[in-house]
Design a protein around this motif. Structure first.
Motif, PDB file in Angstrom:
ATOM      1  N   LEU A   1       0.828  -1.210   0.000  1.00 51.06           N
ATOM      2  CA  LEU A   1       0.000   0.000   0.000  1.00 51.06           C
ATOM      3  C   LEU A   1       0.858   1.254   0.000  1.00 51.06           C
ATOM      4  CD1 LEU A   1      -2.851  -0.998   2.497  1.00 51.06           C
ATOM      5  CD2 LEU A   1      -3.043  -0.692   0.025  1.00 51.06           C
ATOM      6  N   LEU A   2       1.932   1.258   0.780  1.00 57.73           N
ATOM      7  CA  LEU A   2       2.799   2.435   0.810  1.00 57.73           C
ATOM      8  C   LEU A   2       3.522   2.631  -0.519  1.00 57.73           C
ATOM      9  CD1 LEU A   2       4.327   2.178   4.401  1.00 57.73           C
ATOM     10  CD2 LEU A   2       2.487   3.665   3.608  1.00 57.73           C
ATOM     11  N   ASP A   3       3.821   1.531  -1.201  1.00 57.40           N
ATOM     12  CA  ASP A   3       4.480   1.642  -2.504  1.00 57.40           C
ATOM     13  C   ASP A   3       3.509   2.139  -3.568  1.00 57.40           C
ATOM     14  OD1 ASP A   3       6.839   1.119  -4.224  1.00 57.40           O
ATOM     15  OD2 ASP A   3       5.460  -0.306  -5.164  1.00 57.40           O
ATOM     16  N   GLY A   4       2.274   1.651  -3.550  1.00 55.69           N
ATOM     17  CA  GLY A   4       1.233   2.173  -4.426  1.00 55.69           C
ATOM     18  C   GLY A   4       1.116   1.535  -5.789  1.00 55.69           C
TER      19      GLY A   4
ATOM     20  N   CYS B   1       0.596  -1.663  -6.723  1.00 53.82           N
ATOM     21  CA  CYS B   1      -0.474  -2.663  -6.845  1.00 53.82           C
ATOM     22  C   CYS B   1      -1.840  -1.991  -6.952  1.00 53.82           C
ATOM     23  CB  CYS B   1      -0.445  -3.611  -5.648  1.00 53.82           C
ATOM     24  SG  CYS B   1       0.988  -4.695  -5.598  1.00 53.82           S
ATOM     25  N   LEU B   2      -2.080  -1.009  -6.091  1.00 54.46           N
ATOM     26  CA  LEU B   2      -3.381  -0.335  -6.121  1.00 54.46           C
ATOM     27  C   LEU B   2      -3.559   0.458  -7.410  1.00 54.46           C
ATOM     28  CD1 LEU B   2      -5.599  -0.335  -3.878  1.00 54.46           C
ATOM     29  CD2 LEU B   2      -4.971   2.027  -3.450  1.00 54.46           C
ATOM     30  N   THR B   3      -2.493   1.072  -7.899  1.00 56.12           N
ATOM     31  CA  THR B   3      -2.571   1.815  -9.163  1.00 56.12           C
ATOM     32  C   THR B   3      -2.889   0.880 -10.317  1.00 56.12           C
ATOM     33  OG1 THR B   3      -0.964   3.420  -8.327  1.00 56.12           O
ATOM     34  CG2 THR B   3      -1.313   3.348 -10.709  1.00 56.12           C
ATOM     35  N   CYS B   4      -2.252  -0.285 -10.321  1.00 58.00           N
ATOM     36  CA  CYS B   4      -2.508  -1.259 -11.385  1.00 58.00           C
ATOM     37  C   CYS B   4      -3.925  -1.811 -11.294  1.00 58.00           C
ATOM     38  CB  CYS B   4      -1.486  -2.391 -11.299  1.00 58.00           C
ATOM     39  SG  CYS B   4      -1.709  -3.692 -12.537  1.00 58.00           S
ATOM     40  N   ALA B   5      -4.392  -2.078 -10.081  1.00 53.23           N
ATOM     41  CA  ALA B   5      -5.686  -2.729  -9.909  1.00 53.23           C
ATOM     42  C   ALA B   5      -6.856  -1.803 -10.219  1.00 53.23           C
ATOM     43  CB  ALA B   5      -5.803  -3.265  -8.488  1.00 53.23           C
ATOM     44  N   PHE B   6      -6.756  -0.513  -9.868  1.00 47.13           N
ATOM     45  CA  PHE B   6      -7.927   0.370  -9.946  1.00 47.13           C
ATOM     46  C   PHE B   6      -7.768   1.516 -10.943  1.00 47.13           C
ATOM     47  CE2 PHE B   6      -8.136  -1.531  -5.709  1.00 47.13           C
ATOM     48  CZ  PHE B   6      -9.431  -2.036  -5.720  1.00 47.13           C
ATOM     49  N   SER B   7      -6.753   1.482 -11.767  1.00 49.40           N
ATOM     50  CA  SER B   7      -6.609   2.556 -12.759  1.00 49.40           C
ATOM     51  C   SER B   7      -7.757   2.528 -13.767  1.00 49.40           C
ATOM     52  CB  SER B   7      -5.268   2.426 -13.479  1.00 49.40           C
ATOM     53  OG  SER B   7      -5.196   1.185 -14.185  1.00 49.40           O
ATOM     54  N   GLY B   8      -8.234   1.330 -14.126  1.00 48.57           N
ATOM     55  CA  GLY B   8      -9.330   1.238 -15.079  1.00 48.57           C
ATOM     56  C   GLY B   8     -10.674   1.586 -14.494  1.00 48.57           C
ATOM     57  N   SER B   9     -10.762   1.731 -13.168  1.00 46.71           N
ATOM     58  CA  SER B   9     -12.039   2.050 -12.518  1.00 46.71           C
ATOM     59  C   SER B   9     -12.210   3.537 -12.237  1.00 46.71           C
ATOM     60  CB  SER B   9     -12.148   1.268 -11.197  1.00 46.71           C
ATOM     61  OG  SER B   9     -12.021  -0.118 -11.418  1.00 46.71           O
ATOM     62  N   MET B  10     -11.246   4.347 -12.628  1.00 45.54           N
ATOM     63  CA  MET B  10     -11.331   5.777 -12.350  1.00 45.54           C
ATOM     64  C   MET B  10     -12.351   6.455 -13.259  1.00 45.54           C
ATOM     65  SD  MET B  10      -9.346   6.101  -9.850  1.00 45.54           S
ATOM     66  CE  MET B  10      -9.491   7.877  -9.769  1.00 45.54           C
ATOM     67  N   ASP B  11     -12.904   7.542 -12.758  1.00 44.87           N
ATOM     68  CA  ASP B  11     -13.859   8.334 -13.525  1.00 44.87           C
ATOM     69  C   ASP B  11     -13.076   9.291 -14.441  1.00 44.87           C
ATOM     70  OD1 ASP B  11     -15.970   9.697 -14.568  1.00 44.87           O
ATOM     71  OD2 ASP B  11     -16.610  10.648 -12.686  1.00 44.87           O
TER      72      ASP B  11
ATOM     73  N   TYR C   1      -2.976  10.384  -8.117  1.00 44.59           N
ATOM     74  CA  TYR C   1      -4.204  10.271  -7.320  1.00 44.59           C
ATOM     75  C   TYR C   1      -4.306   8.888  -6.661  1.00 44.59           C
ATOM     76  CZ  TYR C   1      -9.221  10.207  -6.285  1.00 44.59           C
ATOM     77  OH  TYR C   1     -10.437  10.109  -5.660  1.00 44.59           O
ATOM     78  N   LEU C   2      -4.060   7.834  -7.432  1.00 41.81           N
ATOM     79  CA  LEU C   2      -4.162   6.470  -6.890  1.00 41.81           C
ATOM     80  C   LEU C   2      -3.050   6.183  -5.885  1.00 41.81           C
ATOM     81  CD1 LEU C   2      -5.154   4.494 -10.112  1.00 41.81           C
ATOM     82  CD2 LEU C   2      -6.569   4.928  -8.105  1.00 41.81           C
ATOM     83  N   ARG C   3      -1.844   6.694  -6.136  1.00 37.38           N
ATOM     84  CA  ARG C   3      -0.743   6.470  -5.195  1.00 37.38           C
ATOM     85  C   ARG C   3      -1.024   7.180  -3.866  1.00 37.38           C
ATOM     86  NH1 ARG C   3       4.253   4.613  -7.272  1.00 37.38           N
ATOM     87  NH2 ARG C   3       5.360   5.782  -5.659  1.00 37.38           N
ATOM     88  N   CYS C   4      -1.632   8.363  -3.943  1.00 37.17           N
ATOM     89  CA  CYS C   4      -1.983   9.073  -2.700  1.00 37.17           C
ATOM     90  C   CYS C   4      -3.009   8.280  -1.897  1.00 37.17           C
ATOM     91  CB  CYS C   4      -2.512  10.456  -3.023  1.00 37.17           C
ATOM     92  SG  CYS C   4      -1.270  11.610  -3.623  1.00 37.17           S
ATOM     93  N   TRP C   5      -4.021   7.739  -2.584  1.00 41.13           N
ATOM     94  CA  TRP C   5      -5.014   6.926  -1.896  1.00 41.13           C
ATOM     95  C   TRP C   5      -4.383   5.662  -1.310  1.00 41.13           C
ATOM     96  CZ3 TRP C   5      -9.537   7.367   0.201  1.00 41.13           C
ATOM     97  CH2 TRP C   5     -10.404   8.364  -0.199  1.00 41.13           C
ATOM     98  N   SER C   6      -3.490   5.050  -2.059  1.00 41.11           N
ATOM     99  CA  SER C   6      -2.836   3.832  -1.579  1.00 41.11           C
ATOM    100  C   SER C   6      -1.994   4.110  -0.331  1.00 41.11           C
ATOM    101  CB  SER C   6      -1.960   3.250  -2.695  1.00 41.11           C
ATOM    102  OG  SER C   6      -1.309   2.070  -2.254  1.00 41.11           O
TER     103      SER C   6
END
Length: 299
Positions: A118-121, A123-133, A175-180
């Protein structure tokens, strides 16, 4: 091989310091594994989420299972839970205490892995990049829906030709890295607060019950180890007696040249066998121990 077995048995002991050391080593190993792992997001809409969440949660499951395997008390707890009551009742408080101790130690390495990811970001960027508005970011205005999904899926791949000069890629990734990282720090804070409360609220609980559970948990583990050692010694003496009976013509010569262990005499070995002369008697004793464990009374 014998030395490796001795080392493995030593690390399987019930010593809390050894088990804490193993948990620490697993946690460091998880960090080392992640830092040396080459994370390559597929950058495809149908595979990004599966890959990102798989890297985040599959290795923690493996580390959790490794923690259970290395903890000797896991098998002892299962045997105590499944054994017939016999002449000795089963104390559920002891089983709960053992289960809690096992899970706490086994969860250290998986939690460290999840927090590091999560701190690296990535995995979360890869997983949820396609779900962004796409409406929240500039650069996706005059693009069709299919192309938007493809572009969002390629956000983790900064070397891709389509995203190399795209101004929105950095915005989505940031944006995703900040959330992660926010999730990572929040998870770490929650765990620290939970550990702090558990540490300081523990004296408010029933200390007598806790001490009893801890004592009998140690007793069950020590009893199991002594039983295994006694079985090994008993098997050695029984095998020695069978071999002497087989070589009956050389019995006296073998007895003269055999080297008994230190502090062990012939009479002591015969007494330890307790009149056992065949396999059925041994099986009967083991079956009796399993189904009718003696009560905890030495009087």
């Amino acid at each position: 091989m014998d030395r490796f077995r001795m080392i493995f048995q030593y690390f399987q002991s019930n010593s809390e310091s050894v088990m804490n050391g193993i948990c620490g080593l697993l946690a460091l190993a998880s960090v080392k594994m992640y830092t040396s792992f080459d994370f390559s997001c597929p950058c495809l809409p149908q595979y990004n989420m599966a890959y990102g969440l798989g890297i985040m949660f599959v290795p923690p499951i493996i580390l959790f299972l490794c923690g259970l395997i290395l903890n000797r008390q896991s098998l002892v707890m299962l045997e105590e839970w499944r054994r017939p009551p016999g002449r000795r009742r089963k104390d559920l408080a002891v089983i709960r205490y053992m289960c809690s101790s096992i899970l706490q130690r086994a969860m250290v390495a998986p939690v460290v892995w999840i927090i590091v990811t999560l701190l690296d970001g990535k995995c979360l960027t890869c997983a949820f990049s396609g779900s962004m508005d796409p409406q929240k970011f500039v650069g996706f205005a005059n693009v069709s829906t299919v192309q938007v999904q493809q572009l969002l899926a390629k956000v983790p791949c900064k070397d891709d030709e389509l995203m190399r000069n795209n101004t929105s890629r950095k915005a989505v990734s940031r944006y995703l890295r900040c959330w992660s990282q926010a999730l990572g720090w929040s998870t770490l804070l929650i765990l620290i607060i939970a550990a702090f409360l558990a540490r300081w609220l523990r004296p408010c609980l029933n200390q007598a019950t806790l001490l009893q559970a801890r004592h009998w948990s140690s007793y069950i583990d020590i009893e199991q180890k002594i039983f295994e050692e006694t079985c090994c010694e008993h098997s050695r003496l029984f095998a020695h007696k069978c071999i002497l009976h087989f070589f009956e013509s050389m019995q006296q010569e073998i007895k003269l040249h055999s080297l008994p262990r230190e502090g062990e005499g012939a009479e002591g070995g015969e007494d330890l066998l307790q009149g056992i002369t065949n396999q059925d008697q041994v099986n009967k004793l083991l079956k009796t121990w399993y189904y009718e464990k003696p009560p905890l009374d030495v009087s």
